[in-house]
Design an enzyme around this catalytic site. Sequence first.
Site, PDB file in Angstrom:
ATOM      1  N   HIS A  73       4.872  -5.399 -19.748  1.00 43.52           N
ATOM      2  CA  HIS A  73       5.490  -4.447 -18.805  1.00 43.52           C
ATOM      3  C   HIS A  73       5.338  -2.996 -19.310  1.00 43.52           C
ATOM      4  O   HIS A  73       6.331  -2.312 -19.574  1.00 43.52           O
ATOM      5  CB  HIS A  73       6.974  -4.801 -18.585  1.00 43.52           C
ATOM      6  CG  HIS A  73       7.508  -4.265 -17.276  1.00 43.52           C
ATOM      7  ND1 HIS A  73       8.454  -4.915 -16.535  1.00 43.52           N
ATOM      8  CD2 HIS A  73       7.239  -3.123 -16.587  1.00 43.52           C
ATOM      9  CE1 HIS A  73       8.745  -4.204 -15.450  1.00 43.52           C
ATOM     10  NE2 HIS A  73       8.010  -3.114 -15.466  1.00 43.52           N
ATOM     11  N   ILE A  74       4.076  -2.584 -19.434  1.00 43.49           N
ATOM     12  CA  ILE A  74       3.810  -1.239 -19.959  1.00 43.49           C
ATOM     13  C   ILE A  74       3.095  -0.364 -18.938  1.00 43.49           C
ATOM     14  O   ILE A  74       2.500   0.654 -19.282  1.00 43.49           O
ATOM     15  CB  ILE A  74       2.977  -1.295 -21.276  1.00 43.49           C
ATOM     16  CG1 ILE A  74       1.679  -2.107 -21.078  1.00 43.49           C
ATOM     17  CG2 ILE A  74       3.808  -1.871 -22.411  1.00 43.49           C
ATOM     18  CD1 ILE A  74       0.709  -2.002 -22.252  1.00 43.49           C
ATOM     19  N   GLY A  75       3.165  -0.763 -17.663  1.00 44.65           N
ATOM     20  CA  GLY A  75       2.492   0.013 -16.622  1.00 44.65           C
ATOM     21  C   GLY A  75       2.894   1.481 -16.635  1.00 44.65           C
ATOM     22  O   GLY A  75       2.069   2.373 -16.418  1.00 44.65           O
ATOM     23  N   GLU A 111      11.096 -12.212 -17.524  1.00 49.20           N
ATOM     24  CA  GLU A 111      10.877 -11.308 -18.666  1.00 49.20           C
ATOM     25  C   GLU A 111      12.059 -11.315 -19.615  1.00 49.20           C
ATOM     26  O   GLU A 111      13.196 -11.365 -19.128  1.00 49.20           O
ATOM     27  CB  GLU A 111      10.663  -9.878 -18.142  1.00 49.20           C
ATOM     28  CG  GLU A 111       9.265  -9.663 -17.652  1.00 49.20           C
ATOM     29  CD  GLU A 111       9.046  -8.250 -17.111  1.00 49.20           C
ATOM     30  OE1 GLU A 111       9.682  -7.294 -17.587  1.00 49.20           O
ATOM     31  OE2 GLU A 111       8.231  -8.135 -16.192  1.00 49.20           O
ATOM     32  N   ARG A 137       6.186  -6.877  -9.851  1.00 49.33           N
ATOM     33  CA  ARG A 137       7.284  -7.677 -10.401  1.00 49.33           C
ATOM     34  C   ARG A 137       6.812  -9.115 -10.535  1.00 49.33           C
ATOM     35  O   ARG A 137       6.116  -9.640  -9.649  1.00 49.33           O
ATOM     36  CB  ARG A 137       8.521  -7.617  -9.487  1.00 49.33           C
ATOM     37  CG  ARG A 137       9.293  -6.303  -9.563  1.00 49.33           C
ATOM     38  CD  ARG A 137       9.958  -6.087 -10.935  1.00 49.33           C
ATOM     39  NE  ARG A 137      10.722  -4.856 -11.019  1.00 49.33           N
ATOM     40  CZ  ARG A 137      10.259  -3.687 -11.474  1.00 49.33           C
ATOM     41  NH1 ARG A 137       9.009  -3.578 -11.906  1.00 49.33           N
ATOM     42  NH2 ARG A 137      11.048  -2.625 -11.522  1.00 49.33           N
ATOM     43  N   THR A 171       1.105  -5.747 -11.532  1.00 53.79           N
ATOM     44  CA  THR A 171       1.855  -4.746 -12.306  1.00 53.79           C
ATOM     45  C   THR A 171       3.160  -4.417 -11.571  1.00 53.79           C
ATOM     46  O   THR A 171       3.801  -3.412 -11.881  1.00 53.79           O
ATOM     47  CB  THR A 171       1.043  -3.437 -12.474  1.00 53.79           C
ATOM     48  OG1 THR A 171       0.600  -3.017 -11.185  1.00 53.79           O
ATOM     49  CG2 THR A 171      -0.133  -3.600 -13.402  1.00 53.79           C
ATOM     50  N   PHE A 222       0.838  -1.213   0.000  1.00 52.92           N
ATOM     51  CA  PHE A 222       0.000   0.000   0.000  1.00 52.92           C
ATOM     52  C   PHE A 222       0.868   1.256   0.000  1.00 52.92           C
ATOM     53  O   PHE A 222       0.738   2.133   0.842  1.00 52.92           O
ATOM     54  CB  PHE A 222      -0.923  -0.047   1.220  1.00 52.92           C
ATOM     55  CG  PHE A 222      -2.233   0.660   1.039  1.00 52.92           C
ATOM     56  CD1 PHE A 222      -3.043   0.409  -0.068  1.00 52.92           C
ATOM     57  CD2 PHE A 222      -2.685   1.558   1.994  1.00 52.92           C
ATOM     58  CE1 PHE A 222      -4.271   1.050  -0.211  1.00 52.92           C
ATOM     59  CE2 PHE A 222      -3.909   2.197   1.863  1.00 52.92           C
ATOM     60  CZ  PHE A 222      -4.700   1.946   0.754  1.00 52.92           C
ATOM     61  N   ARG A 277       2.678   4.305  -2.737  1.00 60.57           N
ATOM     62  CA  ARG A 277       2.075   5.354  -3.583  1.00 60.57           C
ATOM     63  C   ARG A 277       1.124   4.781  -4.631  1.00 60.57           C
ATOM     64  O   ARG A 277       0.013   5.268  -4.808  1.00 60.57           O
ATOM     65  CB  ARG A 277       3.190   6.132  -4.307  1.00 60.57           C
ATOM     66  CG  ARG A 277       3.943   7.110  -3.438  1.00 60.57           C
ATOM     67  CD  ARG A 277       4.933   7.888  -4.281  1.00 60.57           C
ATOM     68  NE  ARG A 277       5.964   6.987  -4.803  1.00 60.57           N
ATOM     69  CZ  ARG A 277       7.210   6.915  -4.326  1.00 60.57           C
ATOM     70  NH1 ARG A 277       7.565   7.688  -3.334  1.00 60.57           N
ATOM     71  NH2 ARG A 277       8.091   6.078  -4.853  1.00 60.57           N
ATOM     72  N   ILE A 278       1.580   3.718  -5.337  1.00 60.38           N
ATOM     73  CA  ILE A 278       0.763   3.187  -6.442  1.00 60.38           C
ATOM     74  C   ILE A 278      -0.492   2.500  -5.898  1.00 60.38           C
ATOM     75  O   ILE A 278      -1.602   2.729  -6.366  1.00 60.38           O
ATOM     76  CB  ILE A 278       1.592   2.208  -7.313  1.00 60.38           C
ATOM     77  CG1 ILE A 278       2.813   2.935  -7.904  1.00 60.38           C
ATOM     78  CG2 ILE A 278       0.738   1.602  -8.417  1.00 60.38           C
ATOM     79  CD1 ILE A 278       3.786   2.029  -8.660  1.00 60.38           C
TER      80      ILE A 278
HETATM   81  C1  DGY Z   1       9.714   0.654 -12.729  1.00 60.62           C
HETATM   82  O1  DGY Z   1      10.075   1.825 -12.931  1.00 60.62           O
HETATM   83  O2  DGY Z   1      10.139  -0.015 -11.803  1.00 60.62           O
HETATM   84  C2  DGY Z   1       8.705   0.089 -13.669  1.00 60.62           C
HETATM   85  O3  DGY Z   1       8.486  -1.251 -13.480  1.00 60.62           O
HETATM   86  C3  DGY Z   1       9.106   0.384 -15.105  1.00 60.62           C
HETATM   87  O4  DGY Z   1       7.974   0.441 -15.832  1.00 60.62           O
END
Ligand code: DGY
Length: 331
Positions: free
Chosen positions: A284-286, A266, A237, A235, A153, A155-156
């Site tokens: 991996h385009i988050g 990956e 790892r 999203t 929990f 920032r994202i």
């Molecule tokens: C990061 O910055 O860690 C992300 O996974 C890249 O998209």
Amino acid sequence: MKLLITREIPRAGINILKQYKDIEIDYRQGPPLSEKELLTAVKDADAIIPVIPDKINKKIINAAKKLRVIAAYSVGYDHIDVEHATSKNIFVGNTPGDLTESVAEHALALMLSAGRRIPEADRFCRAGNNKYWNPMNFVGPKIMGDTLGIIGFGRIGQHLARMAKNGLSMRILYTDVNRHPEAESLLDAEKVELDYLLENSDFISIHCNLTPETENLIGENEFRKMKPLAYIVNTARGKIINEEALARALKQNYIAGAALDVFADEPEIHPDLKLLDNIVLTPHIGSATWEARLQMARMAAENVVDVLISNKPPRYLVNKELMKETVASLI
Ligand code: DGY
């Protein structure tokens, strides 16, 4: 001074670096460098801007005799041996905070895509199968008011919780090493044990870091605890989820679906996962928004300039232990 940039990054970062004539840029814009190519390329580098797939391990660090800073073009730094870099007084920088909204938006998009079966329906249309309207086709859950379990929990995770709470009236459960009282009161979020989260969430989204404690955090036992109609999204790892166990859970339908933006190995994707319809896969385009990627490039460039030009630690420093040493050396 030589800076190695291993892949093409937005011009915003290159433009910052080009203002400094003392920085000679070795700018690789092709496919990822092999370990052998990387070993040669780092030999005379004072700084590197690596991207996620570049494994900056002991071998690479030892070969880079002049290296002063590794300025990751990412927030995550599990691809860098930070401990070893620190032991050699090499700064490691990252790009924190730049992709919070972008990754959270991608997690939400994946929840909606998996739940409402959008990629599956898209494949159906393109294959010419849409012969008549079928009341039983592509039925999935209504998400409004469902329970969202967030693992990690920070920032994202909190931004996703805000969108889910304010946009979809979702109940928010979370696990984290810390309590977040402000988010709890703003979003009615509840800090719970992992088992409770697994047993009670309709959607689960992973946002913790990859550490030895979180590697394989979600495996067979955890999937067995989830609701049969639940979905899981990752999203963060890839190695946080055991992909074999996930493939089994999806095949045998002891969970309803999944969506992955990250993979254990990956860019490889577990072959069993690619055969399944109840999983959405993205490469991996988050953080792949214009805004996030520009900011990542700027922050990585600033980290390099701080060290090479201003002779100080990078402003977004990971190995903070080195800060103390720098301060002490200036006294
Ligand atoms: C990061 O910055 O860690 C992300 O996974 C890249 O998209």
